[in-house]
Design an enzyme around this catalytic site. Sequence first.
Site, short mmCIF file in Angstrom:
data_model
loop_
_atom_site.label_atom_id
_atom_site.label_comp_id
_atom_site.label_asym_id
_atom_site.label_seq_id
_atom_site.Cartn_x
_atom_site.Cartn_y
_atom_site.Cartn_z
N LYS B 187 40.63 42.09 49.92
CA LYS B 187 40.76 40.67 50.26
C LYS B 187 41.48 39.93 49.15
O LYS B 187 40.99 39.80 48.04
CB LYS B 187 39.39 40.04 50.46
N GLU B 261 35.19 42.57 36.94
CA GLU B 261 36.02 42.05 35.86
C GLU B 261 35.93 40.54 35.97
O GLU B 261 36.48 39.95 36.89
CB GLU B 261 37.46 42.57 36.01
N CYS B 295 42.08 35.41 32.71
CA CYS B 295 40.70 35.63 32.29
C CYS B 295 40.63 36.02 30.82
O CYS B 295 39.65 35.75 30.15
CB CYS B 295 40.04 36.67 33.17
N GLU B 392 34.78 28.65 30.38
CA GLU B 392 36.12 29.09 30.76
C GLU B 392 36.80 27.98 31.55
O GLU B 392 36.31 27.57 32.60
CB GLU B 392 36.03 30.36 31.60
#
Lengths: 287, 482
Positions: B187, B261, B295, B392
């Site tokens: 996806k 991850e 990331c 983040e």
Amino acid sequence: MEVMKTYKMFIGGAFPRTESGRYYELTNPKGEFVANICRGSRKDFRNAAVAARAAQKSWAGKSAYNRSQIIYRIAEIMQQRKSQFVEELTKLGYTAAKANKEFDAAIDLLVYYAGWCDKYVQVSSAVNPVASSHFNFSIPEPTGLVSVIAHQDGPLVGLLQAFVPAIVGGNAVVVLASEKYAMSAVSLAEVLATSDVPGGVVNILTGFASELAPIMASHMDVNALVTFGLDRPLITSIAEACADSVKRLRIHPDIPTKGSLDLIMELQEIKTTWHPIEKISSSGSAY
Amino acid sequence: MGNQTNWNWDPAPESTDHVKIKEQYQLFIGGRFVKPANGEYFETVNPANEKVLAKVALADAADVDKAVKAARKAYSNVWSKMSGAERGKYIFRLARLIQERAREFAVIESLDGGKPIRESRDVDIPLVSAHFFYHAGWADKLEYAFPNKKPSPIGVVGQIIPWNFPLLMAAWKIAPALACGNTVVLKPAESTPLTALKLAEVIKDAGFPDGVVNIVTGDGGTGEAIVNHPGIDKIAFTGSTEVGKKIIRATAGTNKKLTLELGGKAANIVFEDAALDQAVDGIVEGIYFNQGHVCCAGSRLFVQEGIAEKLFRRLKHRINQLIVGDPLDKNTDIGAINSKGQLKTIQAYIKQGKKEGLEMFQPEIALPKKGYWCAPTLFFDVAQSSVLAKEEIFGPVLAIQTFRTVDEVIAKANNTPYGLSAGVWTDKGSKVFNLTSQLKAGVVWANTYNKFDPTSPFGGYKESGFGREGGVHGLEAYLNLN
């Protein structure tokens, strides 16, 4: 008259009783009293986790050769106390032959793992041939603080499989011993205390897995949780609790019969390091 | 006046006339493009001008079920029975076909996601084909990677990927899965589905057996249907730590294998003895690569006190040269923010930084009127406790701190629940290795930053996830080893 031993837990290199003041009774197959065992609490686990965290960095920082010798030293000291370990097992209904076999297998396991300390990095590392002008390598590093629920049926081999692979790899551990074989675990702690294993690297608690497993799973400073022989519903609930700190959860239904590199590697993180390689001549340089 | 030289760059747009984007895209299931069960479609937008690029099928649980069944059939009947050498040939062929259409992929990646063409053309797409090429060669050599083991495929894997490197993340997921003998239900992210759908076309061209790769587009609900589908043996997810934790809970007690991850908040550390100009470029590469939608972005900068003033001066000067604008312009350094939602998130963090009274720097540039844009931003003297240093942001916002000693900076750098990546800049070799061994992160760049390669394992410590992608170590995520 014989002097009986008080069985205490092993936290930060010392032997405290449980702070909770609770106990459970150990009986032989005939139902007769053998010993009182500490029923470790949430607070005991937290204390042990603090001790383990404090000890981990310098343990991982020791040379692999040094860690190897210390684990070999555990086998040396343990061997000297063979009669004590055999006797504790026969008290619980083991035949002498079975107890001897369990003990010898435990010693063999320690010697096996002692030899891995300065080898597992070599067999699991890589220098990666990246397409750019960089030196790039991947090596395993300890995941950090590991808590373990040892298998209920494992007096010595089960307990060693629960924590030795972790410390081979530079982790510090808090292990909950088998309820039934707590005496063997405490005696093993006494071996550790006199084997040059720095205080806090291995912490051994006694008590109930059903009570302490969820606490281990939800503790935010624990990097990995290893379980041996837990039943499915308990595994599901602790797997959910492990999400909060993205804890590594390793599930083993049975006691691994042989020593294995896998048990060391499942508590390692792979780190990859990059550094440029100067490229000024036409010949180039790469690894 | 009149005689003044104009130092501005002329526009240098990449041409788009060779690029084919359909008005509407279907799901790729069982080797065919099929309509979604519920007949629903969603729009994918060019974030640089807010224009709709295409309508894309929204897969629901019924579509996911169809895809899983197609993947299972392909796994049992064809893919798991095929020799590794034959599997490898399909993957090699795919790598080559992507190379042939590389420019088209790069343009669509920039149109759909907003990243500068220089990055999609020179980084994303070349790495995509490299990733397939590298893994193709593993397909018949897996027993060499795991001595004393019998590697076998896991089965059907469900893969959910983010919007920051749409096709590259698809390659990171699909290539090792296929090489190891698994079949795939993938996806793509809701805001960047187009290159994965183009990849489906290439997979068809390559002649892969039907159902080996299935691509289901959609939203969070589609991802949930994949995570919860009982016919899936393994979930591989790249995305936020928050969603990663949800996936852990959802798969708890099942036999599904999991690799994650997740997010990061990397420390990028500059010592007094670093080569300063390289470090400045490394800082820029670390935080402004892909608009900071990375990331492993070096989003926390630690500068040793003695050089702080000098470095900040050069950093500001460097940022003033960055070109923010049209992603398709070959001179663009910073493209469009991926979506309106992400822009709002980033702006909220910038507002928070101002509210905390932090010193902020942004170059004085005119941002395009249409589209989603954010100027490269620096915040100075950020406290360890500030949300700018803790959370983040996933945007072009750098939180800067200073330090005095090695021990201090290691403690600060590791003081985070994340552990994906880190950077260190010093000309002293022994210091490099002291730092790289002590930083708790899965990838450490020394005197470089944001470099990637298919042979190089990537993945995090702690709350940045578990499992590796790439290299020998990455294969383990797609194999049963007995």
